[in-house]
Design a protein around this motif. Structure first.
Motif, PDB file in Angstrom:
ATOM      1  N   SER A 101      46.021  41.417  40.798  1.00 51.12           N
ATOM      2  CA  SER A 101      44.784  42.024  41.307  1.00 51.12           C
ATOM      3  C   SER A 101      45.040  42.509  42.717  1.00 51.12           C
ATOM      4  CB  SER A 101      43.647  40.996  41.327  1.00 51.12           C
ATOM      5  OG  SER A 101      42.539  41.488  42.043  1.00 51.12           O
ATOM      6  N   ARG A 123      40.522  34.423  38.255  1.00 51.83           N
ATOM      7  CA  ARG A 123      40.951  35.536  37.381  1.00 51.83           C
ATOM      8  C   ARG A 123      41.962  34.974  36.399  1.00 51.83           C
ATOM      9  NH1 ARG A 123      42.513  41.731  38.317  1.00 51.83           N
ATOM     10  NH2 ARG A 123      40.272  41.665  38.679  1.00 51.83           N
ATOM     11  N   ARG A 164      42.140  44.870  44.434  1.00 47.12           N
ATOM     12  CA  ARG A 164      40.815  45.041  45.073  1.00 47.12           C
ATOM     13  C   ARG A 164      39.905  43.830  44.883  1.00 47.12           C
ATOM     14  NH1 ARG A 164      41.871  49.895  43.057  1.00 47.12           N
ATOM     15  NH2 ARG A 164      43.610  48.718  42.231  1.00 47.12           N
ATOM     16  N   THR A 165      39.931  43.214  43.716  1.00 47.98           N
ATOM     17  CA  THR A 165      39.058  42.047  43.505  1.00 47.98           C
ATOM     18  C   THR A 165      39.508  40.901  44.405  1.00 47.98           C
ATOM     19  OG1 THR A 165      38.844  42.758  41.210  1.00 47.98           O
ATOM     20  CG2 THR A 165      38.073  40.545  41.739  1.00 47.98           C
ATOM     21  N   HIS A 193      33.889  40.783  33.549  1.00 49.65           N
ATOM     22  CA  HIS A 193      34.239  41.021  34.957  1.00 49.65           C
ATOM     23  C   HIS A 193      32.913  41.244  35.683  1.00 49.65           C
ATOM     24  CE1 HIS A 193      36.434  41.956  38.450  1.00 49.65           C
ATOM     25  NE2 HIS A 193      37.290  42.858  37.982  1.00 49.65           N
TER      26      HIS A 193
END
Ligand code: CP
Length: 304
Positions: free
Chosen positions: A54, A106, A56-57, A136
């Protein structure tokens, strides 16, 4: 609202009633406009567990924590005891025993968040940062915030979605939220992924050809082709953009004031063209920026 889901987790968008989601959006807007974040309880007990890549998250959760003055711990699954076959339930119990109270998770396995909670004693809460191809929720919320910022006609809008709908946790969360907030015209353009969709996927949405889906649409959403989740490509990827993706010709079929979303990461030239991704209709980077405010508003709820 899912009656079996405890309110104090955010694993799917159905976990929370619309009134609570609306309050979160409202607080995210206030924080974006300069409201001071509420201070956290001490100690905050925040740990980020990422078992899938990941950018951006992960970073927007970290930035949101930083804006609250919280320093999360990080458990990278690849260097954790999960690789020594420790179960998620035992991992959850261990995190709780160490004193963590909130996990941002995640994971590439459907049901991972519930499995992590299975070994705990009620002191650990979970916010999903994306789970398998199922859910999500914070991406859905940042998409909704972005659309509400730019679409005065919302929810009286036509939404067209292009790309790997069979494997998209983003589309499942975002379109569930759009439906919950009153959108009725949702058009899926799965192209060669049509055969990989289950009949019950995306209830209430139409399945159309890509040009038909784009025609007079207000909101165009391109999804990444998730090659890591396929054993065989469903289409010659050299031709996907022209045949089914979001290019300038297809964008021209939409309303003149249409907006373009993509959750990222972008595979330019595959599901979206450079001209569309970087063009005047694109809100891709506004989606990313809104992610910080959604996640900060969430942290306030869980940590303040
Ligand atoms: N949209 C999204 O989840 O992107 P990352 O995988 O970079 O976090």
């Amino acid at each position: 609202m899912n009656p079996t889901a405890p309110i104090d987790h955010l694993i799917t968008v159905e976990d929370w009633p619309p009134s609570r989601l609306e309050a979160l959006l409202s607080r995210a807007r206030a924080l974006r406009s300069g409201a001071s974040p509420r201070p956290p309880h001490t100690p905050a007990g925040l740990v980020h567990v990422f078992a899938e890549p990941s950018t951006r998250t992960r970073l927007s959760f970290e930035r949101a924590a930083g804006l609250m003055g919280v320093r999360p711990s990080h458990l990278d699954a690849a260097s954790s005891s999960l690789v020594k076959r420790e179960s998620l339930a035992d991992t959850g119990a261990t995190l709780e025993a160490i004193g963590y109270r909130l996990v941002v998770l995640r994971h590439n396995v459907s049901g991972a968040a519930r499995a992590l909670l299975a070994g705990t004693r009620g002191h650990l809460r979970v916010v999903s940062a994306g789970e398998a191809d199922r859910t999500h929720p914070t991406q859905g919320l940042l998409d909704l915030l972005t659309v509400l910022d730019h679409c005065p006609r919302f929810p009286d809008v036509s939404v067209a979605v292009f790309g790997d709908l069979a494997h998209s946790r983003v589309a499942r969360s975002t379109l569930t939220l759009f439906s919950l907030f009153g959108v009725r015209d949702i058009r899926l353009a799965p192209g060669p992924f049509l055969d990989r969709l289950e009949p019950h996927d995306y209830p209430g949405a139409q399945r159309l050809g890509s040009d038909e889906a784009a025609s007079n649409a207000d909101i165009l959403i391109a999804l990444r082709l998730q090659q890591e989740r396929w054993s065989t490509p469903p289409h010659n990827l050299d031709h996907y953009l022209e045949d089914h993706g979001l290019n300038e010709r297809r964008l021209a079929l939409a309303r003149p004031d249409a907006i373009v979303l993509h959750p990222g990461p972008l595979n330019r030239g595959v599901e979206i063209s450079d001209a569309v991704a970087d063009g005047a209709h694109s809100l891709v980077l506004q989606q990313v920026a809104n992610g910080v405010w959604i996640r900060l508003a969430l942290f306030e709820l869980f940590l303040s």
